[in-house]
Enzyme design. Structure first.
Site, PDB file in Angstrom:
ATOM      1  N   LYS A  24       0.834  -1.201   0.000  1.00  0.00           N
ATOM      2  CA  LYS A  24       0.000   0.000   0.000  1.00  0.00           C
ATOM      3  C   LYS A  24       0.870   1.253   0.000  1.00  0.00           C
ATOM      4  O   LYS A  24       0.648   2.183  -0.784  1.00  0.00           O
ATOM      5  CB  LYS A  24      -0.899  -0.024   1.243  1.00  0.00           C
ATOM      6  CG  LYS A  24      -2.103   0.854   1.139  1.00  0.00           C
ATOM      7  CD  LYS A  24      -3.025   0.652   2.333  1.00  0.00           C
ATOM      8  CE  LYS A  24      -3.736  -0.677   2.282  1.00  0.00           C
ATOM      9  NZ  LYS A  24      -4.404  -1.039   3.524  1.00  0.00           N
ATOM     10  N   ARG A  94      -3.394   3.145   8.241  1.00  0.00           N
ATOM     11  CA  ARG A  94      -3.691   1.825   7.641  1.00  0.00           C
ATOM     12  C   ARG A  94      -2.458   0.941   7.650  1.00  0.00           C
ATOM     13  O   ARG A  94      -1.341   1.416   7.458  1.00  0.00           O
ATOM     14  CB  ARG A  94      -4.100   1.983   6.172  1.00  0.00           C
ATOM     15  CG  ARG A  94      -5.411   2.672   5.955  1.00  0.00           C
ATOM     16  CD  ARG A  94      -5.506   3.045   4.485  1.00  0.00           C
ATOM     17  NE  ARG A  94      -6.584   3.979   4.274  1.00  0.00           N
ATOM     18  CZ  ARG A  94      -7.772   3.646   3.774  1.00  0.00           C
ATOM     19  NH1 ARG A  94      -8.016   2.416   3.431  1.00  0.00           N
ATOM     20  NH2 ARG A  94      -8.698   4.557   3.610  1.00  0.00           N
ATOM     21  N   GLY A 103      -8.102  -7.189   4.354  1.00  0.00           N
ATOM     22  CA  GLY A 103      -8.912  -7.219   5.562  1.00  0.00           C
ATOM     23  C   GLY A 103      -8.267  -7.914   6.747  1.00  0.00           C
ATOM     24  O   GLY A 103      -8.890  -8.066   7.786  1.00  0.00           O
ATOM     25  N   MET A 105      -5.471  -7.064   8.471  1.00  0.00           N
ATOM     26  CA  MET A 105      -4.929  -6.220   9.535  1.00  0.00           C
ATOM     27  C   MET A 105      -5.814  -4.994   9.679  1.00  0.00           C
ATOM     28  O   MET A 105      -6.839  -4.871   9.038  1.00  0.00           O
ATOM     29  CB  MET A 105      -3.490  -5.895   9.228  1.00  0.00           C
ATOM     30  CG  MET A 105      -2.621  -7.140   9.367  1.00  0.00           C
ATOM     31  SD  MET A 105      -0.933  -6.847   8.963  1.00  0.00           S
ATOM     32  CE  MET A 105      -1.032  -6.355   7.293  1.00  0.00           C
ATOM     33  N   ARG A 340      -3.400  -1.201  -5.920  1.00  0.00           N
ATOM     34  CA  ARG A 340      -2.622  -2.444  -5.829  1.00  0.00           C
ATOM     35  C   ARG A 340      -2.982  -3.302  -7.029  1.00  0.00           C
ATOM     36  O   ARG A 340      -3.999  -3.062  -7.692  1.00  0.00           O
ATOM     37  CB  ARG A 340      -2.931  -3.187  -4.534  1.00  0.00           C
ATOM     38  CG  ARG A 340      -4.387  -3.579  -4.424  1.00  0.00           C
ATOM     39  CD  ARG A 340      -4.692  -4.221  -3.113  1.00  0.00           C
ATOM     40  NE  ARG A 340      -6.121  -4.444  -3.010  1.00  0.00           N
ATOM     41  CZ  ARG A 340      -6.769  -4.640  -1.878  1.00  0.00           C
ATOM     42  NH1 ARG A 340      -6.118  -4.630  -0.752  1.00  0.00           N
ATOM     43  NH2 ARG A 340      -8.059  -4.853  -1.865  1.00  0.00           N
ATOM     44  N   HIS A 456     -16.085  -7.760   1.374  1.00  0.00           N
ATOM     45  CA  HIS A 456     -15.102  -8.681   1.942  1.00  0.00           C
ATOM     46  C   HIS A 456     -15.340 -10.103   1.439  1.00  0.00           C
ATOM     47  O   HIS A 456     -14.418 -10.791   0.998  1.00  0.00           O
ATOM     48  CB  HIS A 456     -15.206  -8.610   3.478  1.00  0.00           C
ATOM     49  CG  HIS A 456     -14.335  -9.596   4.171  1.00  0.00           C
ATOM     50  ND1 HIS A 456     -14.800 -10.800   4.619  1.00  0.00           N
ATOM     51  CD2 HIS A 456     -13.019  -9.554   4.465  1.00  0.00           C
ATOM     52  CE1 HIS A 456     -13.813 -11.463   5.183  1.00  0.00           C
ATOM     53  NE2 HIS A 456     -12.718 -10.724   5.103  1.00  0.00           N
ATOM     54  N   SER A 813      11.931 -43.826 -15.770  1.00  0.00           N
ATOM     55  CA  SER A 813      10.775 -43.013 -15.380  1.00  0.00           C
ATOM     56  C   SER A 813      10.576 -43.182 -13.883  1.00  0.00           C
ATOM     57  O   SER A 813      10.394 -44.301 -13.391  1.00  0.00           O
ATOM     58  CB  SER A 813       9.542 -43.466 -16.152  1.00  0.00           C
ATOM     59  OG  SER A 813       8.451 -42.679 -15.756  1.00  0.00           O
ATOM     60  N   CYS A 881       6.550 -40.189 -13.484  1.00  0.00           N
ATOM     61  CA  CYS A 881       5.162 -40.520 -13.796  1.00  0.00           C
ATOM     62  C   CYS A 881       4.311 -40.762 -12.551  1.00  0.00           C
ATOM     63  O   CYS A 881       3.170 -41.163 -12.643  1.00  0.00           O
ATOM     64  CB  CYS A 881       5.072 -41.701 -14.750  1.00  0.00           C
ATOM     65  SG  CYS A 881       5.761 -43.206 -14.069  1.00  0.00           S
ATOM     66  N   TYR A 901      11.015 -35.017 -19.036  1.00  0.00           N
ATOM     67  CA  TYR A 901       9.579 -34.730 -19.080  1.00  0.00           C
ATOM     68  C   TYR A 901       8.908 -35.092 -17.761  1.00  0.00           C
ATOM     69  O   TYR A 901       9.478 -35.813 -16.944  1.00  0.00           O
ATOM     70  CB  TYR A 901       8.912 -35.510 -20.216  1.00  0.00           C
ATOM     71  CG  TYR A 901       8.948 -37.003 -20.046  1.00  0.00           C
ATOM     72  CD1 TYR A 901       7.956 -37.663 -19.314  1.00  0.00           C
ATOM     73  CD2 TYR A 901       9.983 -37.771 -20.590  1.00  0.00           C
ATOM     74  CE1 TYR A 901       7.995 -39.034 -19.138  1.00  0.00           C
ATOM     75  CE2 TYR A 901      10.028 -39.142 -20.415  1.00  0.00           C
ATOM     76  CZ  TYR A 901       9.035 -39.775 -19.681  1.00  0.00           C
ATOM     77  OH  TYR A 901       9.072 -41.123 -19.482  1.00  0.00           O
TER      78      TYR A 901
END
Ligand code: PEP
Ligand code: MG
Length: 942
Positions: A24, A94, A103, A105, A340, A456, A813, A881, A901
């Site tokens: 903020k 704030r 919300g 704090m 924000r 909220h 694998s 896998c 992979y």
């Protein structure tokens, strides 16, 4: 040593330093520098918060002096004085950490008000009602947050006065009522704290700063950080933003609102927001009054609307990201109070990513990074079955998309309790508050009767990816009576309801839902991810249908085809049982001959679906008795059969006996005579005896095959070596399917994989078998079949002997399901519902290792195997896998240790593709293995 600087004016702070200033504060600093209309103010840094916590809750030395100095500058800029009765300056105080925690704090508004400045405010505004209203809000907030007086005690006073006046609305209260409330509030505070309400504004400011610092370690904030894995590296401490108060409730030329630069629900490039005329910010966020859509401002306050449109463009142009900002209009002048990065749902991230690339606001890499693989899961959310014809009982605002059903529960504690019992819950509230957060965690969906799309409830649900319907005003909730009414529909606690957060609809009962399909925008984003990633992505698929689906979802082959799934099909099982129970080699060969063409067809279907791509087929893995009925089942059948046999013996004579008892029965005995004739035939042919003997034989065999610990028993390659006919048949089916498709011109890449291998000798044994079958198949087809031969690495010893394994194998694998089981000695069948939850709760283990790959243990073994395997064969192809192959963190780890992979379940393919791209883009950052365990890369080479 000189104290660090703890306080920065908005205009002097470095807006890129979120860690120091909090999100903020950084936003306010940036906006001030950009020339946006931010009210003057200053930021107390997160460092001061950390000092405060470390220093036994004492503010760092010199901090309040710094505050004083900066306050003077703000006084000069505004031309007002803090605490002056004539020309008072008020602040909002704030919290703001580096990571947004909506919300979580605390915030205090109207700070600086006292009995004297109140008079000043009345003078300046000529509005006693407004001034007293501001004072009562301040006393209430300050009393709750800084002095610890319970909010409900203030509410009780407020409600009593409202009752006396005969209203439910705050707006109906006159100046006298509000002044009465202020007095009662002040009395309450004195009674509860033992000291009068602090009238000195500097003391108020000091206490407020301390309260914000304390809220960082408050229960709510700690729980939130834990739930969302906010580590100290991401956010450590909160800053305090002290900003000149501007009032949105100074009459009908004042307003307050929140807006997003684009629609956070759909991602559409439209200005999106809500506002309330003559109101304070908390009214919008808390959902106390239902706000109007921002578009209405075009008519109501056209000049402000045009300015807001400009702010919208400027913000996006600067931050290259959708912004969520708060504004206030005080007597016709616009102020921006916060900005924000907007919390968007996954669909909105996808759409905005695509459009922002087209608008050249961001690059493709950034677009891909904006969508977190975990968030992508939201898109795999359910929606109401379009064939469902039921009507909603109410409609509210579509606040967070998706559909969910559950028991209607009217408070967060009960929601948590019921959720823990394993029941599905929809949390139903008039409005939610940050202290309800545990109820959100326990619920499938949220329904509120008040509040807009930025309330909220809406914001938190969106962040969690849970469906939410807000502002459903037809809903009359009685939280005490634990019931609600919508017109004439009555809902009591525990009744099932369904919320559709995409449409804002509420249904009675459990409504059928369907899984979502992948939209075009997402495909574009996933294609960009494919361009970036270097890690391959394959699917675990066992049928042609699954293979087709996998291809559609971008699989680059099949990494694991479990052949046992084919054995379990209804038409196969009897033959498979015949094969297992065969008393002789010949009999077994007979059954196997029947299975061969079926398997060949299975493989042809899969190869065809995956034409041009590799398909790894694993030879049979599970212990054979998994295909047989259980001993208990068989024993009970046998008992029944014996009872029937006894009954048959007595029935043979029943018709004679009945005729003897009473000749008149003769007429009615026709049917019985038939049955008895059948029974006599059965007995003569000894069918009953044969059946019993067969069952006895099966039971004997099942008992013989029974193992105390089958997962560590006669399975996988051990089975293949002891019953070579089975593996031979499978190998033959694979190679014949390949040969037939090659003849048809289909491009195939078969890979034969052996499970549960622990020594290279086993692998060599199977390899000989494969070569033999290859010669036998190639001859009649007159063709050379290209295939690869490899092994699962799912046994600890296999990791230790990887160098030798690679002499025989073309590929490895990692079967991390079994490898995790073997590494921990935790049964993969039982651990997750026995002790693992407690282990996680007590933090003995951070995660469930069957879900999130255990980098420190299993990961290390993998790294050893990779290193030694590639020492023997540098181009050894290596995949994973186990279930971990689709988990984002494990995908990142797989990339970082050089796997070729990952192979995952079909629905998780998009997540794996995206996670693999993220892994590539994050290459420069700390690798997950280092994050968890810095010495993980220090493994000695052998
Ligand atoms: C594994 O063990 O990780 C694996 C993929 O095999 P399965 O789950 O079939 O044992
Ligand atoms: Mg396995």
């Amino acid at each position: 040593m000189k104290n660090p600087k703890y306080v920065y004016l908005f205009e002097e702070a470095d807006g890129s330093n979120k860690k120091l200033l909090g999100g903020k504060g950084a936003g306010l600093a940036e906006m001030t520098r950009m020339g946006l209309p931010v009210p003057p103010g200053f930021i107390v840094t997160t460092e001061a918060c950390l000092q405060y916590s470390e220093n036994k809750k004492k503010l760092p030395k010199g901090l309040m002096e710094e505050v004083q100095t900066n306050l003077k500058t703000v006084e000069e800029k505004t031309g007002k004085n803090f605490g002056s009765p004539q020309n008072p300056l008020f602040f909002s105080v704030r919290s703001g950490a580096a990571t947004s925690m909506p919300g979580m704090m605390d915030t205090i508004l109207n700070l600086g008000l006292n009995d004297k400045t109140l008079e000043g405010l009345i003078q300046i505004t000529s509005d006693g009602r407004f001034a007293y209203d501001a004072y009562r809000r301040f006393i209430q907030l300050f009393g709750k947050i800084a002095l610890g007086v319970e909010e409900k005690e203030f509410e009780q006073i407020l409600n009593k006065v409202k009752e006396k006046v005969g209203t439910r609305e705050d707006t109906d209260l006159e100046v006298d009522h509000l002044s009465d409330i202020c007095e009662q509030y002040l009395g309450l505070i004195k009674k509860r704290t033992g000291i009068p309400f602090p009238q000195d504004p500097m003391i108020q400011l000091k206490l407020a700063i301390e309260a914000v610092f304390k809220s960082w370690m408050g229960k709510r904030a700690v729980a939130y950080r834990k739930e969302f894995n906010i580590t100290p590296e991401m956010a450590n401490g909160t800053a305090v933003n002290v900003c000149t108060m501007v009032f949105g409730n100074m009459g009908f030329d004042s307003a307050t609102g929140v807006a997003f630069t684009r629609d956070p629900g759909t991602g559409e490039n439209v200005f999106y927001g809500e506002y309330l005329v003559n109101a304070q910010g908390e009214d919008v966020v808390a959902g106390i009054r239902t706000p109007k859509p921002i578009q209405e401002m075009k008519k109501e306050m056209p000049k402000i609307y045009r300015e807001l449109e400009r702010v919208r463009k400027t913000l996006e142009g600067h931050f290259h990201e959708v912004q969520d900002f708060e504004f206030t209009v005080e007597k016709g002048i616009l102020y921006i109070l916060q900005t924000r990065n907007g919390k968007l749902n996954a669909q909105a991230i996808v759409q905005t990513s695509k459009e922002m690339v087209a608008e050249k606001l961001i690059k493709k890499d950034q677009a891909v990074m904006r969508l977190k693989p975990q968030e992508l899961e939201q898109l795999l959310h359910k929606r109401i079955d379009p064939n469902f014809k039921g009507k909603p009982i109410a409609v509210g605002l579509p606040a967070s998309p998706g559909a969910a059903s559950g028991k209607a529960i009217f408070d967060a504690d009960e929601a948590e309790r019921v959720g823990k019992l394993g029941d599905k819950v929809i949390l139903v509230r008039e409005e939610t508050k940050p202290e309800d957060i545990h109820g959100f965690f326990a619920s499938q969906g949220i329904l509120t009767s008040r509040g807009g799309k930025t309330s909220h409830a809406a914001v938190v649900a969106r962040g969690m990816g849970k469906p939410c319907v807000s502002g459903c005003e037809e809903l009359r909730i009685d939280p005490k009576g634990r019931e609600a009414n919508i017109k004439n529909v009555h809902i009591k606690e525990g009744d099932f309801i369904t919320v559709d957060g995409s449409r804002g609809e509420v249904y009675l009962g459990e409504v059928p839902t369907v899984d979502p399909e992948i939209r075009k925008d997402l495909l574009t984003l996933l294609n960009w991810a494919d361009e970036i990633r270097t890690l391959g992505v394959r699917a675990n698929a066992d049928t042609p249908e699954a293979a087709n689906k996998a291809r559609q979802l971008g699989a680059e082959g099949i990494g694991l085809c479990r052949t046992e799934r084919m054995f379990n099909a209804a038409d196969r099982l009897p033959i498979v049982r015949e094969m297992i129970l065969a008393g002789s080699k010949e009999k077994r060969a007979e059954a196997i001959t029947k299975l061969l063409p079926m398997q060949r067809n299975d493989f042809k279907g899969i190869f065809r679906a995956m034409a041009g791509l590799p398909v790894t087929i694993r030879l049979l893995d599970p212990p054979l008795h998994e295909f047989l009925p259980s001993a208990e089942e068989l024993a009970s059948k046998l008992r029944n059969l014996k009872e029937v046999e006894e009954a048959f013996s007595t029935m043979e004579n029943i018709s004679d006996a009945m005729k003897y008892l009473d000749p008149s029965f003769r007429e009615s005995l026709g049917l019985l005579d038939h049955v008895v004739t059948d029974i006599i035939e059965i007995k003569e042919k000894r069918l009953d005896k044969k059946l019993i003997r067969k069952q006895q034989e099966t039971l004997r065999k099942v008992k013989e095959m029974m193992e105390i610990n089958p997962m560590l028993g006669h399975r996988g390659v051990r089975l293949g070596i002891t019953y070579p006919e089975i593996y031979k048949m499978q190998i033959q089916a694979i190679l014949e399917a390949a040969a037939e498709l090659m003849k048809e011109g289909v491009h195939i890449q078969p890979e034969i994989m052996v499970p549960q291998v622990c020594t290279a000798q086993e692998l060599k044994w199977v390899y000989q078998l494969v070569k033999k079958v290859q010669r036998e198949v190639e001859k009649p087809y007159k063709i050379q079949i290209p295939f690869k031969f490899g092994t699962m690495i799912e046994v600890v010893r296999a990791c230790m002997r990887a160098g030798r394994m690679a002499e025989v194998a073309d590929f490895f694998s990692f079967g991390t399901n079994d490898l995790t089981q073997a590494t921990f000695s935790f049964s993969r069948e039982d651990a997750e519902n026995k002790f693992l939850p407690l282990y996680n709760q007590r933090k003995i283990l951070q995660d469930n290792p069957f879900e999130v790959l255990d980098v420190k243990g299993v990961g290390r073994l993998m790294m050893i195997a990779i290193e030694w395997g590639r020492k023997t064969k540098p181009d050894l192809k290596i995949g994973i896998c186990g279930e971990h192959g689709g988990h984002p963190e494990s995908v990142e780890f797989s990339h970082s240790i050089g796997l070729s992979y990952v192979s995952c379940s079909v629905p998780r393919l998009p997540i794996a593709r995206l996670a693999a791209a993220h892994a590539k883009l994050k290459e420069g950052e700390k690798r997950p293995s280092e994050k968890y365990d810095p010495d993980v890369f220090g493994i000695p080479t052998v």
